[in-house]
Structures are given as structure tokens and as C-alpha cells.
Design a protein around this motif. Structure first.
Motif, mmCIF file in Angstrom:
data_model
loop_
_atom_site.group_PDB
_atom_site.id
_atom_site.type_symbol
_atom_site.label_atom_id
_atom_site.label_comp_id
_atom_site.label_asym_id
_atom_site.label_seq_id
_atom_site.Cartn_x
_atom_site.Cartn_y
_atom_site.Cartn_z
ATOM 1 N N SER A 22 0.828 -1.212 0.000
ATOM 2 C CA SER A 22 0.000 0.000 0.000
ATOM 3 C C SER A 22 0.860 1.258 0.000
ATOM 4 C CB SER A 22 -0.928 0.009 1.218
ATOM 5 O OG SER A 22 -1.836 -1.072 1.167
ATOM 6 N N ALA A 23 1.928 1.234 0.813
ATOM 7 C CA ALA A 23 2.812 2.399 0.881
ATOM 8 C C ALA A 23 3.513 2.634 -0.447
ATOM 9 C CB ALA A 23 3.839 2.211 1.996
ATOM 10 N N VAL A 24 3.959 1.560 -1.096
ATOM 11 C CA VAL A 24 4.645 1.694 -2.384
ATOM 12 C C VAL A 24 3.689 2.212 -3.452
ATOM 13 C CG1 VAL A 24 5.774 0.400 -4.241
ATOM 14 C CG2 VAL A 24 6.378 -0.062 -1.854
ATOM 15 N N LYS A 25 2.474 1.673 -3.492
ATOM 16 C CA LYS A 25 1.484 2.103 -4.478
ATOM 17 C C LYS A 25 1.083 3.560 -4.281
ATOM 18 C CE LYS A 25 -0.695 -2.436 -5.121
ATOM 19 N NZ LYS A 25 -1.934 -3.239 -4.850
ATOM 20 N N SER A 26 0.979 3.984 -3.021
ATOM 21 C CA SER A 26 0.525 5.356 -2.742
ATOM 22 C C SER A 26 1.498 6.398 -3.243
ATOM 23 C CB SER A 26 0.294 5.536 -1.237
ATOM 24 O OG SER A 26 1.518 5.616 -0.522
ATOM 25 N N GLN A 27 2.735 5.990 -3.541
ATOM 26 C CA GLN A 27 3.736 6.922 -4.048
ATOM 27 C C GLN A 27 3.772 6.970 -5.569
ATOM 28 O OE1 GLN A 27 5.312 8.826 -1.843
ATOM 29 N NE2 GLN A 27 4.294 7.720 -0.190
ATOM 30 N N LYS A 103 14.068 5.893 0.621
ATOM 31 C CA LYS A 103 14.918 4.803 0.136
ATOM 32 C C LYS A 103 14.516 4.375 -1.267
ATOM 33 C CE LYS A 103 15.957 2.973 4.743
ATOM 34 N NZ LYS A 103 15.758 1.835 5.682
ATOM 35 N N LEU A 104 13.216 4.292 -1.534
ATOM 36 C CA LEU A 104 12.747 3.933 -2.874
ATOM 37 C C LEU A 104 13.295 4.888 -3.922
ATOM 38 C CD1 LEU A 104 8.996 3.070 -2.169
ATOM 39 C CD2 LEU A 104 10.700 1.488 -3.051
ATOM 40 N N VAL A 105 13.183 6.186 -3.630
ATOM 41 C CA VAL A 105 13.660 7.193 -4.576
ATOM 42 C C VAL A 105 15.165 7.078 -4.775
ATOM 43 C CG1 VAL A 105 13.926 9.671 -4.969
ATOM 44 C CG2 VAL A 105 11.752 8.773 -4.125
ATOM 45 N N SER A 106 15.910 6.808 -3.697
ATOM 46 C CA SER A 106 17.366 6.706 -3.820
ATOM 47 C C SER A 106 17.773 5.492 -4.640
ATOM 48 C CB SER A 106 18.022 6.655 -2.436
ATOM 49 O OG SER A 106 17.716 5.442 -1.771
ATOM 50 N N PHE A 107 16.964 4.433 -4.611
ATOM 51 C CA PHE A 107 17.283 3.212 -5.354
ATOM 52 C C PHE A 107 16.911 3.333 -6.832
ATOM 53 C CE2 PHE A 107 18.189 1.033 -1.474
ATOM 54 C CZ PHE A 107 18.824 -0.156 -1.809
ATOM 55 N N ILE A 108 15.691 3.783 -7.125
ATOM 56 C CA ILE A 108 15.208 3.730 -8.517
ATOM 57 C C ILE A 108 14.633 5.044 -9.031
ATOM 58 C CG2 ILE A 108 14.783 1.258 -8.500
ATOM 59 C CD1 ILE A 108 11.823 1.832 -7.979
ATOM 60 N N GLY A 109 14.772 6.119 -8.265
ATOM 61 C CA GLY A 109 14.279 7.407 -8.730
ATOM 62 C C GLY A 109 12.801 7.601 -8.434
ATOM 63 N N ALA A 264 -3.915 25.138 7.174
ATOM 64 C CA ALA A 264 -3.412 24.319 6.073
ATOM 65 C C ALA A 264 -4.551 23.560 5.417
ATOM 66 C CB ALA A 264 -2.351 23.340 6.567
ATOM 67 N N ILE A 265 -4.454 23.433 4.092
ATOM 68 C CA ILE A 265 -5.405 22.626 3.319
ATOM 69 C C ILE A 265 -4.595 21.683 2.441
ATOM 70 C CG2 ILE A 265 -7.329 22.587 1.703
ATOM 71 C CD1 ILE A 265 -7.939 25.475 2.445
ATOM 72 N N LEU A 266 -4.895 20.394 2.497
ATOM 73 C CA LEU A 266 -4.218 19.398 1.676
ATOM 74 C C LEU A 266 -5.112 19.023 0.507
ATOM 75 C CD1 LEU A 266 -1.399 18.586 2.685
ATOM 76 C CD2 LEU A 266 -2.915 19.205 4.577
ATOM 77 N N PHE A 267 -4.576 19.210 -0.702
ATOM 78 C CA PHE A 267 -5.322 18.910 -1.915
ATOM 79 C C PHE A 267 -4.837 17.603 -2.535
ATOM 80 C CE2 PHE A 267 -5.994 23.450 -1.402
ATOM 81 C CZ PHE A 267 -7.309 23.632 -1.813
ATOM 82 N N SER A 268 -5.362 17.288 -3.701
ATOM 83 C CA SER A 268 -5.059 16.054 -4.422
ATOM 84 C C SER A 268 -3.558 15.796 -4.514
ATOM 85 C CB SER A 268 -5.656 16.146 -5.829
ATOM 86 O OG SER A 268 -5.325 15.022 -6.609
ATOM 87 N N GLY A 269 -3.170 14.517 -4.378
ATOM 88 C CA GLY A 269 -1.763 14.171 -4.519
ATOM 89 C C GLY A 269 -1.471 12.760 -4.078
ATOM 90 N N MET A 270 -0.292 12.287 -4.462
ATOM 91 C CA MET A 270 0.179 10.972 -4.041
ATOM 92 C C MET A 270 1.066 11.111 -2.813
ATOM 93 S SD MET A 270 1.117 8.930 -7.527
ATOM 94 C CE MET A 270 2.510 10.008 -7.821
ATOM 95 N N GLY A 271 1.219 10.011 -2.089
ATOM 96 C CA GLY A 271 2.149 9.997 -0.973
ATOM 97 C C GLY A 271 1.521 10.490 0.308
ATOM 98 N N ASN A 272 2.384 10.876 1.259
ATOM 99 C CA ASN A 272 1.897 11.300 2.574
ATOM 100 C C ASN A 272 2.548 12.595 3.039
ATOM 101 O OD1 ASN A 272 4.492 10.484 3.305
ATOM 102 N ND2 ASN A 272 3.818 9.545 5.229
#
Length: 337
Positions: A22-27, A103-109, A264-272
Motif C-alpha cells: 500500500s505504501a509503495v502504491k501510494s507513491q 529509500k525507494l527514490v534513492s534506489f530507482i528514482g 493548512a489545506i491538503l489537496f489532491s496528490g500521491m504519498g503522505n
């Protein structure tokens, strides 16, 4: 090589595997396979099948033979997790997920996601909120009396534009937008968000002032903080975390600069991004709102903030605009009384 994003998850605990997937997909990454060690098919180990393996084993001794085989035959890099994932409702979860994403970003961008500003309608339907009479008698202020952070990622520009288009003239609020975007598109984003409304949009570079009725877009190339006189100041450092600008840092620094005048207002987006700082802002007595999931292009970002329990109002961009106008109107009446 294809664009990075094809991930395989191996976990010996079903719940842990689900949380990781779930965490990987949310990014924005694609989980191609999620499996327990003894159910892994050999075909997934071949060269080019995946871009990365994410592995979490609670008992490495039990799986030593499997690990030896994986290390020898895997055709993709392997990221070993360093701790059990907390429950999604646990206060520690956002930081755990942030470490994983970094870590994901550092490994594969970063995942192959493109924000299309050219598809936002030039003249969307407008439902501008009439300006309450309380707004007409507001005296000019040396510094903003209210500063609201707008945090957005994928799908955010379209939602933020609808929000801004609904706002009335003379709204005594200064906005800071933290939008995950390539820095070369900031000027274009300014032009898009400032169309069809009276909100003046600018890139909030070092030395710029925050003013009522204006929106400052946080720069990408360096982190900023906010002085008590309403001016933006570079920290001289890059943004923390895998994405820039960091919504968490913008929320944190606005809270430090303006205290209970913040929101603060959080709008549409991926991740957390935002899920770490937003609860702290709420604990100061400041409002934290989020776009409703059914109106988002991607809802994982506002959903992650909602899951912390700090969001006091959710709605469409139009409803968020109306809620803000009504809140400010009531504040002005209290001050006048």
C-alpha cells in the motif's frame, strides 16, 4: 530500461506485506508482485522483470537459504526494510512511510508521473463567492493576519485553481502553495493559477513578502522559512525528503512564523507529505482541512493526513473555499465585537 516503478514485495507476514504494498502504491510506483518467500515464482527473479525488490522478513534465520538464493539470482536491486511497519493509524506511521519512500527514490528514482498544466481549462466554470460586508472595512496590515498553506501533488494544480477561482475579492488571507513540481514549470504554474481570478500569484523566492490576496508558490531549488514581518527567507538548504518543495516543511515553517494565524489545506496528490507536520499544526489550535477523496484525481495525500485524525473539515475545492470565507467572516465579527 523502462521508466522506474516496477516493484516486487516479499514479506513473511501478510499484514506487513499489505502495508508495504500500500505504501509503495501510494507513491505512484507499481507493485507487480507481492508474495511470501516460499511462494515466490522464479520468473520474477529474471533480469528486467522488475526495477526493485522490497524485502521484509521477521525471521532472517528461518529464511537464510531463501535469502542466499535471492541475493544470488535477483535481477533487480534489493531494498531490505529495517523495521516492522506501524499500523496506519499509529502516529509513527507517517515517518516510517517517509523513510521507505526516501529509500525507494534513492534506489530507482521518482515514479514516472507527469503533471499536465496544459489540460487545465482556460476558463473553468466559476462559482465565485460574494465578498461578505465584513471584508470591506479591513484596514491594511503590515504583516498578514492569516497565512494558509495549500499542499498539493498530482492533480493538485487543477483543484487549487478551482479553489482560488471561487474566492471573493478582498479576502484577508495570504497563501503559500507547496506543490510537488519540476522547478522549470513554476512560472507556468503561476500563470495558470492566476487566470480567471483576482488572486495575485508569484514564486515565493527569498525576500518576497506574503500579502493578503496573494499566493506565493514555494520554490523548488531551496527551502524557505517565514519571518514574523511576513517576508520569505531562504534557509540556504535544500528541502528535506524525496520531494520538493516539502509540504511538511512548509507547514512547519509557516506555523513557526505565524503561530495561530496559520492554517493548512491538503489537496489532491500521491504519498503522505504533510502527514507529519499537519498534526503538529492542529495541536497548536490551527485548522487543518483536506480535499474530499471523491473529488481528488489522487487522494492518497489528503487521505494520509486524514488518517492522523487532525483534519477538521473535508470537502470539494468549492466547499473548502466557502468554508474558509465563512471562517474568516466569523473571525472578523469576533474581532469587531
Amino acid at each position: 530500461m523502462t521508466a522506474p516503478g516496477r516493484v516486487g514485495v516479499i514479506a513473511d507476514d501478510t499484514l506487513q506485506g499489505h502495508l508495504l504494498s500500500s505504501a509503495v502504491k501510494s507513491q505512484g510506483y507499481q507493485v507487480v508482485v507481492s508474495t511470501e518467500p516460499d511462494a515466490l515464482e522464479a520468473r520474477w527473479l529474471s533480469e528486467g522483470a522488475l526495477d526493485l525488490w522490497v524485502v521484509d522478513l521477521s525471521s532472517e534465520d528461518r529464511w537464510q537459504v531463501f535469502l542466499d538464493t535471492l541475493l544470488e539470482r535477483a535481477g533487480a536491486p534489493i531494498l531490505f526494510c529495517d523495521g516492522q511497519a506501524p499500523a496506519r493509524t499509529d502516529a509513527r506511521y507517517p515517518k516510517w512511510e517517509r523513510r521507505l519512500v526516501t529509500k525507494l527514490v534513492s534506489f530507482i528514482g521518482k515514479p514516472p508521473v507527469e503533471e499536465r498544466l496544459d489540460v487545465i481549462p482556460a476558463k473553468p466554470p466559476r462559482q465565485q463567492i460574494p465578498a461578505p460586508r465584513e471584508f470591506q472595512a479591513i484596514a491594511p496590515a503590515d504583516r498578514p493576519q492569516r497565512v494558509w498553506v495549500l499542499g498539493a501533488s498530482l492533480g493538485g494544480p487543477a483543484a487549487v485553481k478551482v479553489f482560488l477561482d471561487c474566492l471573493p475579492d478582498n479576502l484577508p488571507v495570504a497563501f503559500v502553495l507547496a506543490q510537488h513540481i519540476d522547478g522549470s514549470f513554476l512560472d507556468t504554474l503561476c500563470g495558470v493559477l492566476g487566470r480567471d481570478n483576482k488572486i495575485f500569484c508569484k514564486v515565493g523566492r527569498d525576500g518576497e513578502a506574503l500579502r493578503h490576496g496573494e499566493l506565493a508558490i514555494a520554490p523548488v531549488e531551496y527551502a524557505v522559512q517565514f519571518r514574523h514581518d511576513g517576508r520569505i527567507q531562504s534557509t540556504g538548504q535544500p528541502w528535506e525528503g524525496p520531494y520538493a518543495p516539502s509540504i511538511d516543511q512548509v507547514i512547519q515553517h509557516v506555523g513557526e512564523g505565524f503561530g495561530q494565524a496559520s492554517g493548512a489545506i491538503l489537496f489532491s496528490g500521491m504519498g503522505n507529505d504533510g502527514a507529519i507536520a499537519a498534526p503538529r499544526l492542529s495541536a497548536m489550535g490551527c485548522p487543518v482541512w483536506a480535499q474530499s477523496a471523491d473529488t481528488c484525481a489522487v487522494s492518497s495525500q489528503p487521505d494520509s493526513v486524514r488518517e492522523t485524525g487532525c483534519v477538521s473539515f473535508s470537502g470539494s475545492p468549492e466547499q473548502l473555499a466557502l468554508q474558509l470565507v465563512e471562517r474568516v467572516r466569523k473571525e472578523l465579527n469576533v474581532q469587531a465585537g
